[in-house]
Write a protein that holds these residues in place. Structure first.
Motif, PDB file in Angstrom:
ATOM      1  N   SER A  83      33.828  49.595  46.512  1.00 32.43           N
ATOM      2  CA  SER A  83      33.472  49.308  47.778  1.00 32.43           C
ATOM      3  C   SER A  83      32.957  47.993  48.148  1.00 32.43           C
ATOM      4  O   SER A  83      33.108  47.475  49.323  1.00 32.43           O
ATOM      5  N   LEU A  84      32.105  47.407  47.241  1.00 30.95           N
ATOM      6  CA  LEU A  84      31.504  46.404  47.378  1.00 30.95           C
ATOM      7  C   LEU A  84      32.363  45.033  47.019  1.00 30.95           C
ATOM      8  O   LEU A  84      32.312  44.030  47.786  1.00 30.95           O
ATOM      9  N   GLY A  85      33.244  45.153  45.955  1.00 30.86           N
ATOM     10  CA  GLY A  85      34.010  43.910  45.838  1.00 30.86           C
ATOM     11  C   GLY A  85      33.473  42.683  45.482  1.00 30.86           C
ATOM     12  O   GLY A  85      33.963  41.560  45.676  1.00 30.86           O
ATOM     13  N   TYR A  86      32.140  42.681  44.911  1.00 31.41           N
ATOM     14  CA  TYR A  86      31.608  41.568  44.422  1.00 31.41           C
ATOM     15  C   TYR A  86      32.321  40.892  43.195  1.00 31.41           C
ATOM     16  O   TYR A  86      32.350  39.499  43.184  1.00 31.41           O
ATOM     17  N   THR A  87      32.755  41.654  42.443  1.00 29.35           N
ATOM     18  CA  THR A  87      33.523  40.982  41.103  1.00 29.35           C
ATOM     19  C   THR A  87      34.658  40.175  41.744  1.00 29.35           C
ATOM     20  O   THR A  87      34.989  39.246  41.380  1.00 29.35           O
ATOM     21  N   ARG A  88      35.352  40.999  42.637  1.00 30.11           N
ATOM     22  CA  ARG A  88      36.635  40.158  43.226  1.00 30.11           C
ATOM     23  C   ARG A  88      36.134  38.916  43.738  1.00 30.11           C
ATOM     24  O   ARG A  88      36.695  37.786  43.715  1.00 30.11           O
ATOM     25  N   LYS A  89      35.103  38.746  44.637  1.00 29.28           N
ATOM     26  CA  LYS A  89      34.716  37.772  45.102  1.00 29.28           C
ATOM     27  C   LYS A  89      34.408  36.516  44.287  1.00 29.28           C
ATOM     28  O   LYS A  89      34.787  35.378  44.684  1.00 29.28           O
ATOM     29  N   CYS A  90      33.782  37.117  43.036  1.00 27.91           N
ATOM     30  CA  CYS A  90      33.382  35.888  42.231  1.00 27.91           C
ATOM     31  C   CYS A  90      34.504  35.489  41.242  1.00 27.91           C
ATOM     32  O   CYS A  90      34.652  34.263  41.280  1.00 27.91           O
ATOM     33  N   LEU A  91      35.561  36.382  41.177  1.00 29.01           N
ATOM     34  CA  LEU A  91      36.819  35.754  40.522  1.00 29.01           C
ATOM     35  C   LEU A  91      37.370  34.923  41.543  1.00 29.01           C
ATOM     36  O   LEU A  91      38.117  33.866  40.991  1.00 29.01           O
ATOM     37  N   GLU A  92      37.416  35.179  42.836  1.00 28.89           N
ATOM     38  CA  GLU A  92      38.091  34.258  43.711  1.00 28.89           C
ATOM     39  C   GLU A  92      37.466  32.748  43.607  1.00 28.89           C
ATOM     40  O   GLU A  92      38.021  31.828  43.545  1.00 28.89           O
ATOM     41  N   ILE A  93      36.028  32.689  43.649  1.00 23.38           N
ATOM     42  CA  ILE A  93      35.329  31.590  43.256  1.00 23.38           C
ATOM     43  C   ILE A  93      35.688  30.796  42.006  1.00 23.38           C
ATOM     44  O   ILE A  93      35.724  29.759  41.968  1.00 23.38           O
ATOM     45  N   ILE A  94      35.777  31.684  40.903  1.00 25.94           N
ATOM     46  CA  ILE A  94      35.928  31.114  39.672  1.00 25.94           C
ATOM     47  C   ILE A  94      37.265  30.285  39.528  1.00 25.94           C
ATOM     48  O   ILE A  94      37.617  29.358  39.250  1.00 25.94           O
TER      49      ILE A  94
END
Ligand code: SF4
Length: 117
Positions: A83-94
């Motif tokens: 539900s949070l998707g923080y890992t995905r957001k960080c992968l997008e930034i990486i």
């Protein structure tokens, strides 16, 4: 889980932990050791709410792309990531900063992000 504001997101060797604590419950887990100074139950996940902003800021200031490691201290694909998707957001930034990433996980949820990986 509970939310916190972190002061930084990357260690000196570019290790990244978006979450603190883990719900997988492996009996051999070293991360729950007292030496890591948890001030909450290991299963009560601390979510670094500002992790994506901190990561963007840290990568913006790097002179060249680097390799980022995640998953050494807690799993980046626990249930809460759905539900949070923080890992995905960080992968997008990486990805945006052309960096590499090494991920340790025990969850098949990583397959959600196969497009980015
Ligand atoms: S997945 Fe890793 S961090 Fe989580 S409980 Fe198991 S060994 Fe510990």
């Amino acid at each position: 889980m509970h939310f916190i504001q972190a002061k930084s997101i990357l260690s000196a060797k570019n290790g990244m932990n978006i979450y603190r604590g883990c719900t997988h419950g492996c009996i051999y887990c070293d991360s729950r050791s007292d030496c890591y100074g948890f001030d909450h139950r290991f299963e009560d996940i601390a979510v670094k709410q500002n992790a994506p902003e901190l990561l963007e800021d840290a990568l913006k200031r790097k002179r060249k792309p680097c390799m980022i490691g995640t998953g050494a201290m807690c799993d980046p694909y626990m249930h809460c990531e759905e539900s949070l998707g923080y890992t995905r957001k960080c992968l997008e930034i990486i990805d945006k900063y052309d960096c590499g990433v090494a991920i340790q996980t025990k969850s098949a949820r990583i397959l959600r992000d196969i497009d980015l990986l």
